[in-house]
Design a protein around this motif. Structure first.
Motif, PDB file in Angstrom:
ATOM      1  N   ALA A   4     -23.928 -26.812  28.866  1.00  0.00           N
ATOM      2  CA  ALA A   4     -23.369 -27.959  28.143  1.00  0.00           C
ATOM      3  C   ALA A   4     -22.438 -27.457  27.048  1.00  0.00           C
ATOM      4  CB  ALA A   4     -24.494 -28.789  27.531  1.00  0.00           C
ATOM      5  N   HIS A   5     -21.521 -28.308  26.640  1.00  0.00           N
ATOM      6  CA  HIS A   5     -20.602 -27.966  25.559  1.00  0.00           C
ATOM      7  C   HIS A   5     -21.303 -28.143  24.220  1.00  0.00           C
ATOM      8  CE1 HIS A   5     -17.040 -27.910  23.055  1.00  0.00           C
ATOM      9  NE2 HIS A   5     -16.396 -27.424  24.110  1.00  0.00           N
ATOM     10  N   ARG A  19     -44.020 -23.729  19.469  1.00  0.00           N
ATOM     11  CA  ARG A  19     -44.820 -22.902  18.549  1.00  0.00           C
ATOM     12  C   ARG A  19     -43.993 -21.838  17.850  1.00  0.00           C
ATOM     13  NH1 ARG A  19     -49.106 -23.359  22.819  1.00  0.00           N
ATOM     14  NH2 ARG A  19     -48.099 -21.579  23.795  1.00  0.00           N
ATOM     15  N   ASP A  20     -42.937 -21.345  18.491  1.00  0.00           N
ATOM     16  CA  ASP A  20     -42.118 -20.303  17.866  1.00  0.00           C
ATOM     17  C   ASP A  20     -41.046 -20.870  16.926  1.00  0.00           C
ATOM     18  OD1 ASP A  20     -40.205 -21.361  19.581  1.00  0.00           O
ATOM     19  OD2 ASP A  20     -39.728 -19.446  20.538  1.00  0.00           O
ATOM     20  N   GLY A  21     -41.036 -22.186  16.731  1.00  0.00           N
ATOM     21  CA  GLY A  21     -40.071 -22.821  15.834  1.00  0.00           C
ATOM     22  C   GLY A  21     -38.841 -23.379  16.525  1.00  0.00           C
ATOM     23  N   THR A  22     -38.684 -23.117  17.800  1.00  0.00           N
ATOM     24  CA  THR A  22     -37.548 -23.636  18.555  1.00  0.00           C
ATOM     25  C   THR A  22     -37.670 -25.154  18.683  1.00  0.00           C
ATOM     26  OG1 THR A  22     -37.399 -21.597  19.842  1.00  0.00           O
ATOM     27  CG2 THR A  22     -36.324 -23.549  20.773  1.00  0.00           C
ATOM     28  N   ALA A  23     -36.576 -25.853  18.415  1.00  0.00           N
ATOM     29  CA  ALA A  23     -36.541 -27.308  18.584  1.00  0.00           C
ATOM     30  C   ALA A  23     -35.929 -27.634  19.944  1.00  0.00           C
ATOM     31  CB  ALA A  23     -35.721 -27.959  17.481  1.00  0.00           C
ATOM     32  N   ALA A  39     -32.645 -25.370  19.770  1.00  0.00           N
ATOM     33  CA  ALA A  39     -32.130 -24.983  18.455  1.00  0.00           C
ATOM     34  C   ALA A  39     -33.128 -24.037  17.807  1.00  0.00           C
ATOM     35  CB  ALA A  39     -31.930 -26.214  17.582  1.00  0.00           C
ATOM     36  N   ASP A  40     -32.603 -23.072  17.058  1.00  0.00           N
ATOM     37  CA  ASP A  40     -33.492 -22.152  16.352  1.00  0.00           C
ATOM     38  C   ASP A  40     -34.114 -22.851  15.144  1.00  0.00           C
ATOM     39  OD1 ASP A  40     -31.569 -22.123  14.279  1.00  0.00           O
ATOM     40  OD2 ASP A  40     -30.848 -20.121  14.789  1.00  0.00           O
ATOM     41  N   ALA A  41     -34.920 -22.130  14.399  1.00  0.00           N
ATOM     42  CA  ALA A  41     -35.637 -22.706  13.258  1.00  0.00           C
ATOM     43  C   ALA A  41     -34.688 -23.215  12.174  1.00  0.00           C
ATOM     44  CB  ALA A  41     -36.600 -21.683  12.680  1.00  0.00           C
ATOM     45  N   ASN A  42     -33.441 -22.738  12.183  1.00  0.00           N
ATOM     46  CA  ASN A  42     -32.425 -23.185  11.221  1.00  0.00           C
ATOM     47  C   ASN A  42     -31.532 -24.271  11.798  1.00  0.00           C
ATOM     48  OD1 ASN A  42     -33.181 -21.393   9.092  1.00  0.00           O
ATOM     49  ND2 ASN A  42     -32.314 -19.734  10.333  1.00  0.00           N
ATOM     50  N   ILE A  46     -28.963 -22.711  20.312  1.00  0.00           N
ATOM     51  CA  ILE A  46     -29.081 -21.439  21.017  1.00  0.00           C
ATOM     52  C   ILE A  46     -28.912 -21.603  22.528  1.00  0.00           C
ATOM     53  CG2 ILE A  46     -30.409 -20.253  19.259  1.00  0.00           C
ATOM     54  CD1 ILE A  46     -32.948 -20.930  20.718  1.00  0.00           C
ATOM     55  N   TYR A  47     -29.023 -22.852  23.013  1.00  0.00           N
ATOM     56  CA  TYR A  47     -28.799 -23.121  24.432  1.00  0.00           C
ATOM     57  C   TYR A  47     -28.506 -24.598  24.610  1.00  0.00           C
ATOM     58  CZ  TYR A  47     -29.362 -23.853  29.382  1.00  0.00           C
ATOM     59  OH  TYR A  47     -29.126 -24.211  30.682  1.00  0.00           O
TER      60      TYR A  47
END
Length: 71
Positions: A4-5, A19-23, A39-42, A46-47
């Protein structure tokens, strides 16, 4: 899945946090195409990917399994 764009990331709504903080965020565009973003914790993308209509049920089933196994 097709990549995806990144411009569509801001339209996606968070549906769970792993659990690892990924949304995990999802979005359906005007054509009814299902997108999923990670999305990462911030809250940085990320994908991002999308599936065709024929694969929407499979994507939803995978999201359900991910919720069960990784949250």
């Amino acid at each position: 899945m097709t990549m995806a764009h990144h411009r569509d990331f801001k339209s996606a709504n968070p549906i769970m946090r792993l659990r690892d903080g990924t949304a995990v965020r999802t979005w359906k565009n005007l054509a009814g195409v299902d997108h999923v973003f990670l999305a990462d914790a911030n809250d940085r993308m990320i994908y991002g990917g999308y599936v065709g209509w024929i694969h929407s049920q499979g994507l939803n089933e995978a999201i359900t399994r991910i919720r069960k196994d990784f949250t």
